[in-house]
Design an enzyme around this catalytic site. Structure first.
Site, short mmCIF file in Angstrom:
data_model
loop_
_atom_site.label_atom_id
_atom_site.label_comp_id
_atom_site.label_asym_id
_atom_site.label_seq_id
_atom_site.Cartn_x
_atom_site.Cartn_y
_atom_site.Cartn_z
N HIS A 72 0.84 -1.21 0.00
CA HIS A 72 0.00 0.00 0.00
C HIS A 72 0.87 1.25 0.00
CE1 HIS A 72 -3.77 -2.34 0.81
NE2 HIS A 72 -2.82 -3.22 1.07
N HIS A 82 -8.08 -7.09 1.55
CA HIS A 82 -7.32 -6.19 2.44
C HIS A 82 -7.98 -6.08 3.81
CE1 HIS A 82 -5.00 -2.86 3.88
NE2 HIS A 82 -5.85 -1.92 3.56
C1 23J Z 1 -4.42 -0.50 7.04
C2 23J Z 1 -5.17 0.01 8.09
C3 23J Z 1 -5.83 1.20 7.95
C4 23J Z 1 -5.74 1.87 6.76
C5 23J Z 1 -5.03 1.36 5.68
C6 23J Z 1 -4.35 0.19 5.86
C7 23J Z 1 -4.96 2.09 4.37
O1 23J Z 1 -5.28 3.22 4.27
C8 23J Z 1 -4.59 1.41 3.13
O2 23J Z 1 -3.65 1.81 2.45
O3 23J Z 1 -5.29 0.47 2.77
S1 23J Z 1 -6.60 3.39 6.59
MN MN Z 2 -4.41 0.70 0.79
#
Ligand code: 23J
Ligand code: MN
Length: 263
Positions: A72, A82
């Site tokens: 990400h 995800h």
């Molecule tokens: C993991 C936990 C919270 C968030 C995110 C990832 C992301 O924004 C993402 O890049 O998927 S908010």
């Molecule tokens: Mn993401």
């Protein structure tokens, strides 16, 4: 028998259709998400690059690099797998999503003024309904792109906008996401911010509502988009294909839009 793609090819040649790059450059200072303290015991890798050779003694005729980053990082794709709410869908990872997912119409919701007035602005269902009253119903399969001009914050500090109480950037009211997923059956949503949710989304109910509800509905996400100001509100086609990582939750990707130059 007619082939509609021949028309597209001719329009690309003449310039009647232009290609707009909605992706940021991957480099070591490309901003990445820092989660609130309670979730921060393991963090995503920032982008880094190591030269293997550059037409030199390490490889006389070739230049290439090793790269390293989290899935990400920068302009990237969020697959339904995800999020825990999306974990039981079929074909929900980067390698198994149907490729048709990667080519879809897009609409652009311009919330620039609202985001400028309130950095924690949450886009509501009513906001989308007002948009539809002007531009027509959001078509099925669309990517819904949330324009805030946040990508114009070129300094990583102001882009992440991190304070003692966490990040501050615009996001979604949960009912807006439910509307898009359930009543409009979109492909997903895309934002200009580091992730698809608000900076303060850990405190929303449900927490991270865009992730929770979109991926729960087997929909996708795109984050860290730019150049949304070069798109029309309707009528463009988005191409966003993640790397085919086995069981991947997402990947950096080159997101481009096909835009008619005159309408
Ligand atoms: C993991 C936990 C919270 C968030 C995110 C990832 C992301 O924004 C993402 O890049 O998927 S908010
Ligand atoms: Mn993401």
């Amino acid at each position: 028998m007619s082939n509609p793609l021949l028309e597209v090819a001719a329009d690309l040649l003449s310039g009647a259709i232009k290609v707009v790059d909605l992706s940021v450059t991957l480099k070591s200072d490309t901003p990445i998400l820092q989660l609130p303290e309670e979730f921060g015991w393991k963090n995503a890798w920032p982008f880094s690059m190591e030269e293997i050779s550059r037409y030199d003694e390490r490889g006389p005729a070739w230049y290439w690099n090793n790269i390293k980053c989290g899935e990400h990082t920068g302009t990237h794709f969020d697959a339904p797998i995800h999020w825990v709410t999306g974990k039981d869908h079929e074909n929900h990872a980067t390698d198994t999503l149907p490729p048709a997912t990667f080519v879809a119409p897009c609409v652009v919701i311009d919330a620039t003024a609202d985001a400028a007035a309130d950095e924690d602005f949450l886009l509501t269902r009513e906001y989308l309904e007002n948009w539809e009253a002007t531009h027509g119903q959001i078509p099925q399969r669309s990517w819904v792109l949330y324009r805030t001009d946040w990508s114009k914050r070129s300094d990583p500090e102001s882009f992440l906008n991190r304070r003692e109480d966490g990040n501050h950037n615009p996001g979604w009211d949960p009912a807006a996401i439910t509307f898009l997923a359930e009543e409009r059956d979109v492909t997903g949503v895309g934002t200009e911010t580091v992730g698809t949710d608000a900076g303060q989304a850990a405190a929303q109910d449900p927490m991270f509502p865009c992730h929770n509800l979109m991926h729960g509905a087997n929909k996708c996400g795109l984050a860290s988009l730019c150049n949304l100001d070069q798109l029309p509100p309707t009528g463009a086609i988005l191409i966003a294909a993640p790397l085919k990582i086995q069981n991947g939750s997402g990947s950096p990707c080159r997101v481009i839009a096909l835009v008619p130059t005159a309408q």
